[in-house]
Design an enzyme around this catalytic site. Sequence first.
Site, PDB file in Angstrom:
ATOM      1  N   GLY A 172      68.687  54.131  91.764  1.00 47.38           N
ATOM      2  CA  GLY A 172      68.962  53.584  93.080  1.00 47.38           C
ATOM      3  C   GLY A 172      67.738  52.910  93.669  1.00 47.38           C
ATOM      4  O   GLY A 172      66.969  52.234  92.991  1.00 47.38           O
ATOM      5  N   GLY A 173      67.533  53.132  94.970  1.00 52.25           N
ATOM      6  CA  GLY A 173      66.409  52.519  95.660  1.00 52.25           C
ATOM      7  C   GLY A 173      65.065  52.898  95.092  1.00 52.25           C
ATOM      8  O   GLY A 173      64.091  52.146  95.220  1.00 52.25           O
ATOM      9  N   GLY A 407      59.104  18.404  77.461  1.00 56.60           N
ATOM     10  CA  GLY A 407      58.686  19.159  78.631  1.00 56.60           C
ATOM     11  C   GLY A 407      58.055  20.492  78.281  1.00 56.60           C
ATOM     12  O   GLY A 407      57.235  21.018  79.042  1.00 56.60           O
ATOM     13  N   ALA A 408      58.426  21.063  77.135  1.00 54.38           N
ATOM     14  CA  ALA A 408      57.837  22.339  76.726  1.00 54.38           C
ATOM     15  C   ALA A 408      56.351  22.185  76.405  1.00 54.38           C
ATOM     16  O   ALA A 408      55.569  23.125  76.551  1.00 54.38           O
ATOM     17  CB  ALA A 408      58.584  22.898  75.521  1.00 54.38           C
TER      18      ALA A 408
END
Length: 517
Positions: A172-173, A407-408
């Site tokens: 959980g949290g 672009g890589a």
Amino acid sequence: MALSPSLVDELARRRAQALEAGGADKIEGRHQRGVMSARERLEALFAPGTFQEVGLHARHNTRAFGMEGRPLPGDAVVCGTGFVDDRPVAAYSQDFTVAGGSLGEIHARKICAMLDHAVKAGVPVVGINDSGGARIQEGVGSLSAYGQVFYRNVQLSGVVPQIAVIAGPCAGGAAYSPALMDFIIMTRHDANMFICGPEVIRAVTGQATTLADIGSAEVNASVSGNVHFIAENDQHALDLTRRLLSFLPANNMLDPPHRLTPNLLLEDDPALDALVPDSPKTPFDVRLVVRALADDGDFLEVMETFAANLVIGFGRIGGVVVGFVANQPLVKAGTLDIDASDKGARFVRFCNAFNIPLVTLVDVPGFLPGIMEERRGIIRHGAKMLFAYASATVPKLTVIMRKAYGGAYLAMCSQDMGADLVLAWPSAEIAVMGAEGAVNILYRKELNEADDPAARARALAEAYRDEFASPYLSAGMLFVGDVILPRQTRSTLALALRGLLSKRENRPPKKHGNIPL
């Protein structure tokens, strides 16, 4: 004036009660499963005799519903400071033997005090998580307590290193504090980490699952990418913590723990010449190159099983601590996909925050093509790599081993993205796209009319490499600083790193950049 025996006895009684934690039976039960107690974990982390506990006599909120008269020694968390390799570290360790390690108001105040101390003293934080979650009896106060911890995790981010060890339940949290820290180490057999458990998932979605499917160390490390290291047991987790700390500075105002020698040894390593295959299509394990470059082959890989097409981790070259980022041709041909981009960008940003130089090893054919990659946002995720490298002001050295396309090529820290030195091996290919793809576009008509299209395509691809993708072409245009033999790489990097330790780079004043999250 001597203390009265009654005062001495009372102090001893209270101390013994606190040290007993949840009771000898519970601690023995943990030992039988091969699990340490909360205090034993801290004692194993720190050098013998250096642990100084704070908050030993803390008491929980007795006004909480159903908690009246219930003793909770230390309010289920042990906090203090100590020394790791002669350097101070602040730490806390949740105690599952006391109320399941649940977090309440005083429990959180103890943790927050440690985090506040870490900022003031400029020392790393190690948090050992072993808790059943929020203390329900304290109501919204326990949620507020979590918020106070989370707030401090964010304030400490980029100021001092934060390491979380998941050594038990973390649900959980409770999982968000580790998620806000820099590195997570999780034990393989005794820990779990998730937001919603199997019962909640089944009730809300109708999907049947198990704890192992959603919260195990393997799932968190290999599938979700939440965890950076898997440890076999408590002792291994603490050993990994100490090793990780050995590469990190105490805070963002200090340099990492370099091990500089007066005389820098500059020798060729002929073994590097044989590590990379002649054929650009033949895969190889880039970790062999990384270990050949690292002093004594000492390389601490981070997130080894997640997005394995990119290898990241820490080592030293010529005594200088560096962060390695390398394409892995063995997995997806070393392409950059969504997960690899996230993995690489966050590591680059961590290294930049803590003054750790970056060494990038490039063999990338491009970003991974595919419908799902496009629909899931490869543009946005890939841009994180560009953003991380461009915003980094630490020394940045790039070695192009083989392919560097499109672009890589830029995303793997080209000169245009701020690299201080770009080196290329003679086997490097630097171009807008791969030779085969370019030939199919540029010479489509010629290939259709050829007697042997395949043979003609191979010839044209070779010619394309020589004319348009040669490292000497890029070197001639000053995109590459030098073309070197693989055997010269280690000595060249070591010399460059020494020369860049005094690097200073100013950027336009701003609150912060807006990384494409």
